[in-house]
Design an enzyme around this catalytic site. Structure first.
Site, PDB file in Angstrom:
ATOM      1  CG  ASP A  30      -2.195   0.825   0.936  1.00 17.07           C
ATOM      2  OD1 ASP A  30      -3.258   0.228   0.671  1.00 17.07           O
ATOM      3  OD2 ASP A  30      -2.104   2.083   0.941  1.00 17.07           O
ATOM      4  CB  THR A 121     -15.417  -2.605  -8.918  1.00 17.01           C
ATOM      5  OG1 THR A 121     -15.568  -3.654  -7.960  1.00 17.01           O
ATOM      6  CG2 THR A 121     -16.645  -2.543  -9.818  1.00 17.01           C
ATOM      7  CG  PHE A 152     -18.685 -11.345  -7.166  1.00 19.58           C
ATOM      8  CD1 PHE A 152     -19.442 -10.465  -7.935  1.00 19.58           C
ATOM      9  CD2 PHE A 152     -17.782 -12.175  -7.815  1.00 19.58           C
ATOM     10  CE1 PHE A 152     -19.307 -10.423  -9.320  1.00 19.58           C
ATOM     11  CE2 PHE A 152     -17.642 -12.145  -9.200  1.00 19.58           C
ATOM     12  CZ  PHE A 152     -18.403 -11.267  -9.960  1.00 19.58           C
ATOM     13  NE  ARG A 154     -22.601 -11.258   1.091  1.00 12.14           N
ATOM     14  CZ  ARG A 154     -23.329 -12.244   1.607  1.00 12.14           C
ATOM     15  NH1 ARG A 154     -24.609 -12.078   1.817  1.00 12.14           N
ATOM     16  NH2 ARG A 154     -22.777 -13.399   1.926  1.00 12.14           N
ATOM     17  CD  GLU A 155     -17.168  -2.673   3.206  1.00 10.32           C
ATOM     18  OE1 GLU A 155     -17.479  -2.098   4.254  1.00 10.32           O
ATOM     19  OE2 GLU A 155     -16.634  -2.096   2.245  1.00 10.32           O
ATOM     20  CB  CYS A 266     -19.322  -1.230  -3.802  1.00  8.16           C
ATOM     21  SG  CYS A 266     -17.579  -1.440  -3.369  1.00  8.16           S
TER      22      CYS A 266
HETATM   23  P1  NAD Z   1     -10.028   1.102  -0.072  1.00 13.92           P
HETATM   24  O1  NAD Z   1     -10.116   2.549  -0.298  1.00 13.92           O
HETATM   25  O2  NAD Z   1     -10.385   0.527   1.267  1.00 13.92           O
HETATM   26  O3  NAD Z   1      -8.527   0.606  -0.395  1.00 13.92           O
HETATM   27  C1  NAD Z   1      -7.787   1.010  -1.493  1.00 13.92           C
HETATM   28  C2  NAD Z   1      -6.307   1.039  -1.065  1.00 13.92           C
HETATM   29  O4  NAD Z   1      -5.483   1.284  -2.200  1.00 13.92           O
HETATM   30  C3  NAD Z   1      -5.991   2.142  -0.051  1.00 13.92           C
HETATM   31  O5  NAD Z   1      -5.423   1.570   1.115  1.00 13.92           O
HETATM   32  C4  NAD Z   1      -4.972   3.040  -0.782  1.00 13.92           C
HETATM   33  O6  NAD Z   1      -4.024   3.602   0.075  1.00 13.92           O
HETATM   34  C5  NAD Z   1      -4.378   2.040  -1.754  1.00 13.92           C
HETATM   35  N1  NAD Z   1      -3.696   2.686  -2.895  1.00 13.92           N
HETATM   36  C6  NAD Z   1      -4.115   3.710  -3.665  1.00 13.92           C
HETATM   37  N2  NAD Z   1      -3.184   3.996  -4.609  1.00 13.92           N
HETATM   38  C7  NAD Z   1      -2.163   3.129  -4.429  1.00 13.92           C
HETATM   39  C8  NAD Z   1      -0.928   2.938  -5.097  1.00 13.92           C
HETATM   40  N3  NAD Z   1      -0.559   3.682  -6.136  1.00 13.92           N
HETATM   41  N4  NAD Z   1      -0.110   1.963  -4.645  1.00 13.92           N
HETATM   42  C9  NAD Z   1      -0.455   1.195  -3.586  1.00 13.92           C
HETATM   43  N5  NAD Z   1      -1.627   1.338  -2.925  1.00 13.92           N
HETATM   44  C10 NAD Z   1      -2.471   2.298  -3.341  1.00 13.92           C
HETATM   45  O7  NAD Z   1     -10.912   0.425  -1.201  1.00 13.92           O
HETATM   46  P2  NAD Z   1     -11.647  -0.996  -1.165  1.00 13.92           P
HETATM   47  O8  NAD Z   1     -12.942  -0.890  -0.470  1.00 13.92           O
HETATM   48  O9  NAD Z   1     -10.684  -2.035  -0.773  1.00 13.92           O
HETATM   49  O10 NAD Z   1     -11.964  -1.162  -2.720  1.00 13.92           O
HETATM   50  C11 NAD Z   1     -10.948  -1.394  -3.664  1.00 13.92           C
HETATM   51  C12 NAD Z   1     -11.585  -1.798  -4.975  1.00 13.92           C
HETATM   52  O11 NAD Z   1     -12.296  -3.028  -4.807  1.00 13.92           O
HETATM   53  C13 NAD Z   1     -12.626  -0.811  -5.498  1.00 13.92           C
HETATM   54  O12 NAD Z   1     -12.566  -0.796  -6.895  1.00 13.92           O
HETATM   55  C14 NAD Z   1     -13.935  -1.396  -5.042  1.00 13.92           C
HETATM   56  O13 NAD Z   1     -15.016  -1.029  -5.859  1.00 13.92           O
HETATM   57  C15 NAD Z   1     -13.666  -2.874  -5.184  1.00 13.92           C
HETATM   58  N6  NAD Z   1     -14.497  -3.720  -4.316  1.00 13.92           N
HETATM   59  C16 NAD Z   1     -14.719  -3.359  -3.015  1.00 13.92           C
HETATM   60  C17 NAD Z   1     -15.480  -4.192  -2.180  1.00 13.92           C
HETATM   61  C18 NAD Z   1     -15.760  -3.804  -0.744  1.00 13.92           C
HETATM   62  O14 NAD Z   1     -16.568  -4.469  -0.121  1.00 13.92           O
HETATM   63  N7  NAD Z   1     -15.150  -2.791  -0.191  1.00 13.92           N
HETATM   64  C19 NAD Z   1     -15.981  -5.395  -2.686  1.00 13.92           C
HETATM   65  C20 NAD Z   1     -15.708  -5.744  -4.025  1.00 13.92           C
HETATM   66  C21 NAD Z   1     -14.955  -4.892  -4.829  1.00 13.92           C
HETATM   67  C1  UGA Z   2     -22.044  -5.242  -2.146  1.00 17.75           C
HETATM   68  C2  UGA Z   2     -22.363  -6.572  -2.847  1.00 17.75           C
HETATM   69  O1  UGA Z   2     -23.354  -7.273  -2.088  1.00 17.75           O
HETATM   70  C3  UGA Z   2     -21.103  -7.438  -2.974  1.00 17.75           C
HETATM   71  O2  UGA Z   2     -21.410  -8.616  -3.720  1.00 17.75           O
HETATM   72  C4  UGA Z   2     -20.034  -6.629  -3.728  1.00 17.75           C
HETATM   73  O3  UGA Z   2     -18.826  -7.359  -3.813  1.00 17.75           O
HETATM   74  C5  UGA Z   2     -19.762  -5.338  -2.978  1.00 17.75           C
HETATM   75  O4  UGA Z   2     -21.007  -4.586  -2.869  1.00 17.75           O
HETATM   76  C6  UGA Z   2     -18.804  -4.468  -3.711  1.00 17.75           C
HETATM   77  O5  UGA Z   2     -18.678  -4.528  -4.905  1.00 17.75           O
HETATM   78  O6  UGA Z   2     -18.184  -3.703  -2.989  1.00 17.75           O
HETATM   79  P1  UGA Z   2     -21.645  -4.483   0.385  1.00 17.75           P
HETATM   80  O7  UGA Z   2     -21.651  -3.105  -0.181  1.00 17.75           O
HETATM   81  O8  UGA Z   2     -20.582  -4.882   1.324  1.00 17.75           O
HETATM   82  O9  UGA Z   2     -21.609  -5.556  -0.819  1.00 17.75           O
HETATM   83  O10 UGA Z   2     -23.011  -4.718   1.171  1.00 17.75           O
HETATM   84  P2  UGA Z   2     -24.475  -5.249   0.826  1.00 17.75           P
HETATM   85  O11 UGA Z   2     -24.821  -6.295   1.793  1.00 17.75           O
HETATM   86  O12 UGA Z   2     -24.643  -5.566  -0.595  1.00 17.75           O
HETATM   87  O13 UGA Z   2     -25.343  -3.966   1.184  1.00 17.75           O
HETATM   88  C7  UGA Z   2     -25.201  -2.750   0.471  1.00 17.75           C
HETATM   89  C8  UGA Z   2     -26.235  -1.743   0.936  1.00 17.75           C
HETATM   90  O14 UGA Z   2     -27.534  -2.139   0.514  1.00 17.75           O
HETATM   91  C9  UGA Z   2     -26.313  -1.571   2.461  1.00 17.75           C
HETATM   92  O15 UGA Z   2     -26.444  -0.202   2.760  1.00 17.75           O
HETATM   93  C10 UGA Z   2     -27.558  -2.317   2.842  1.00 17.75           C
HETATM   94  O16 UGA Z   2     -28.181  -1.808   3.999  1.00 17.75           O
HETATM   95  C11 UGA Z   2     -28.427  -2.090   1.621  1.00 17.75           C
HETATM   96  N1  UGA Z   2     -29.460  -3.141   1.432  1.00 17.75           N
HETATM   97  C12 UGA Z   2     -29.092  -4.418   1.163  1.00 17.75           C
HETATM   98  C13 UGA Z   2     -30.799  -2.790   1.505  1.00 17.75           C
HETATM   99  O17 UGA Z   2     -31.156  -1.616   1.739  1.00 17.75           O
HETATM  100  N2  UGA Z   2     -31.745  -3.769   1.308  1.00 17.75           N
HETATM  101  C14 UGA Z   2     -31.406  -5.056   1.029  1.00 17.75           C
HETATM  102  O18 UGA Z   2     -32.323  -5.881   0.848  1.00 17.75           O
HETATM  103  C15 UGA Z   2     -30.051  -5.389   0.964  1.00 17.75           C
END
Ligand code: NAD
Ligand code: UGA
Length: 436
Positions: A30, A121, A152, A154-155, A266
């Site tokens: 990072d 993404t 895919f 979910r948090e 997301c």
């Molecule tokens: P985040 O902001 O938590 O993390 C991104 C990290 O990348 C940060 O720690 C940042 O410091 C680092 N970074 C930025 N530029 C950099 C560089 N040049 N070199 C090294 N590190 C660098 O983001 P996230 O929630 O982990 O999401 C990352 C990607 O994954 C996004 O595209 C998001 O849409 C996708 N995604 C997120 C989730 C989720 O649940 N959060 C789920 C599926 C996909």
């Molecule tokens: C979502 C997708 O579910 C994951 O598959 C995907 O990988 C991720 O986005 C991503 O690309 O980051 P996440 O955002 O962690 O995951 O959480 P979800 O459980 O999908 O909920 C998203 C939001 O929708 C929350 O605010 C939740 O409260 C809301 N929600 C969900 C509703 O209002 N109603 C529902 O029936 C379900």
């Protein structure tokens, strides 16, 4: 297999620690030095159930390490994951500058054939740009392949989602890259008792699968929220309507929970980015705009209802129970609660807040509001309480105590957590979503 994960945010950390758990040797990188320093001393910067233990176990086993230097992290890696952020620009397009920056650095550091896999993404056709960027900066003329491997998870249930996925999607252009990606995921396929589907396709289709999946889930939520509006106007009950719809296997009950709208890092950004890329490609995907418009209305709903109940918000005290965008995370990005707090403060209300995990993050945004030790302190002397996140802690509140503590027993339930009849029997003025 040796793997490098660039970007140690939510997805990078879960990807890195899960790949280490299944036996690979992973270095997470990072550019945020503070984050790396924290990880190196064993602290995990996000709250995700099980993650701290997973990281500790794999660091101790020598399978997981952290560095701030991409070139160090890349050394010997067969697969490099790009998992940096792709945040929205003001127009809603995905900001791909982090992806571009990483692609350039990776190109300079390539030594032997490597698979560069998009985990972030990204809009369809980003892989083409990554390939172009690496080719332009590939000083040593090393062979490489760009792969799309969307995530895919979910948090809140990220580890389980990663280790027991509904499917693994691999977008590739060569058999060599496909074989490496299959080898990487083989332990996941072996450890599960069910057959994990592996979809192998081209890079563009894999990228599109991710945007189309997230947007479809968001569409389901906005659809049920729109139906909830009609329920409120007609006297129908959204819970029954969702149950009746969901029993149709073609529809399914999940993601039909009406509420204060979808938040998180997301859905809002991915729907907007999917709309923008479709437009750039020549298709006006208007449906996606409506999904976002419905969601914006829904996020305003709790404060609208509070205003209806209290008449004037100025000078009133409103308790906000739940700040995270969903339970089991401390993530407040685009959380409906944050939107509501902003609106309440703009109206001149005083806000008291409680969340089991997300208060530290909220403090940075709203240093001036009162943060409470528990839900009871939060509702004390409040003119109304908004329930914004369906944490388990809020399911079994001591309601007689809540009622005795509040100035007026008015509850606006943005997550339909409680039964209207029971709340009214207990003496609350109770408002929820799509139910009278
Ligand atoms: P985040 O902001 O938590 O993390 C991104 C990290 O990348 C940060 O720690 C940042 O410091 C680092 N970074 C930025 N530029 C950099 C560089 N040049 N070199 C090294 N590190 C660098 O983001 P996230 O929630 O982990 O999401 C990352 C990607 O994954 C996004 O595209 C998001 O849409 C996708 N995604 C997120 C989730 C989720 O649940 N959060 C789920 C599926 C996909
Ligand atoms: C979502 C997708 O579910 C994951 O598959 C995907 O990988 C991720 O986005 C991503 O690309 O980051 P996440 O955002 O962690 O995951 O959480 P979800 O459980 O999908 O909920 C998203 C939001 O929708 C929350 O605010 C939740 O409260 C809301 N929600 C969900 C509703 O209002 N109603 C529902 O029936 C379900």
């Amino acid at each position: 297999m040796k793997v490098c994960v660039i970007g140690s945010g939510y997805v990078g950390l879960v990807t890195g620690s899960c790949l280490a758990e299944i036996g690979h040797t992973v270095t997470c990188v990072d550019s945020n030095e503070q984050k790396i320093a924290m990880l190196q001393r064993g602290a995990v910067p996000i709250y995700e159930p099980g993650l701290e233990e997973l990281v500790a176990r794999n660091v101790a086993a020598g399978r997981l390490a952290f560095t701030g230097n991409i070139t160090d992290g890349m050394a010997g890696a067969k697969v490099i994951f790009i998992s940096v952020g792709t945040p929205p620009t003001p127009s809603g397009e995905a900001d791909l500058s982090f992806v571009e920056a990483v692609s350039t650095t990776v190109a300079h550091g390539l030594k032997d054939y490597t698979v560069v896999a998009e985990k972030s993404t990204v809009p369809v056709r980003t892989g083409e740009r990554i390939k172009q960027t690496i080719t332009r900066n590939n000083v040593n003329n090393v062979e490489f392949d760009v792969v799309s491997n969307p995530e895919f998870l979910r948090e809140g249930s990220a580890i389980e989602d990663f280790l027991a996925p509904d499917r693994i999607v691999i977008g590739v252009e060569s058999e060599r890259a496909e074989a490496i990606m299959r080898e990487l995921y083989e332990p996941i396929i072996k450890r599960n008792s069910y057959e994990v589907p592996v979809i192998v396709t081209n890079v563009n289709s894999a990228e599109l699968i991710k945007h189309a999946s997230n947007s479809f889930l968001a569409l389901k939520i906005s659809y049920i929220n729109a139906v909830a509006q009609v329920c409120e106007l007609s006297g129908a009950d959204i819970e029954k309507v969702a149950e009746g719809m969901g029993l149709d296997k073609r529809i399914g009950r999940s993601f039909l929970n009406a509420g204060a709208g979808f938040g998180g890092s997301c859905f809002p950004k991915d729907v907007a980015a999917f709309y923008q890329i479709s437009k750039q490609l020549g298709y006006d995907f208007e449906l996606l705009r409506h999904v976002l418009e419905i969601n914006d209305c829904q996020k305003q709903m709790p404060v609208k209802k509070a205003k209806q109940a209290l008449w004037v918000l100025k000078g009133k005290t409103v308790a906000v129970l739940g700040l995270a965008f969903k339970p089991n995370t401390d993530d407040i990005r685009e959380a409906p609660a944050i939107h509501c707090i902003r609106a309440l403060l703009a109206e001149g209300a005083a806000v008291k807040a409680f969340d089991p995990q997300a208060m530290a993050r909220a403090r940075a945004l709203f240093p001036g509001i009162q943060y409470c030790a528990d839900p009871y302190e939060c509702v004390q002397d409040a003119n109304a309480a908004l329930v914004m996140t369906e944490w388990d802690d809020f399911k079994s509140l001591d309601f007689p105590r809540v009622k005795s503590l509040m100035k007026h027993p008015i509850i606006i339930d943005g997550r339909n957590m409680y039964k209207p009849e029971i709340m009214r029997e207990m003496g609350f003025e109770y408002h929820s979503v799509g139910r009278r």
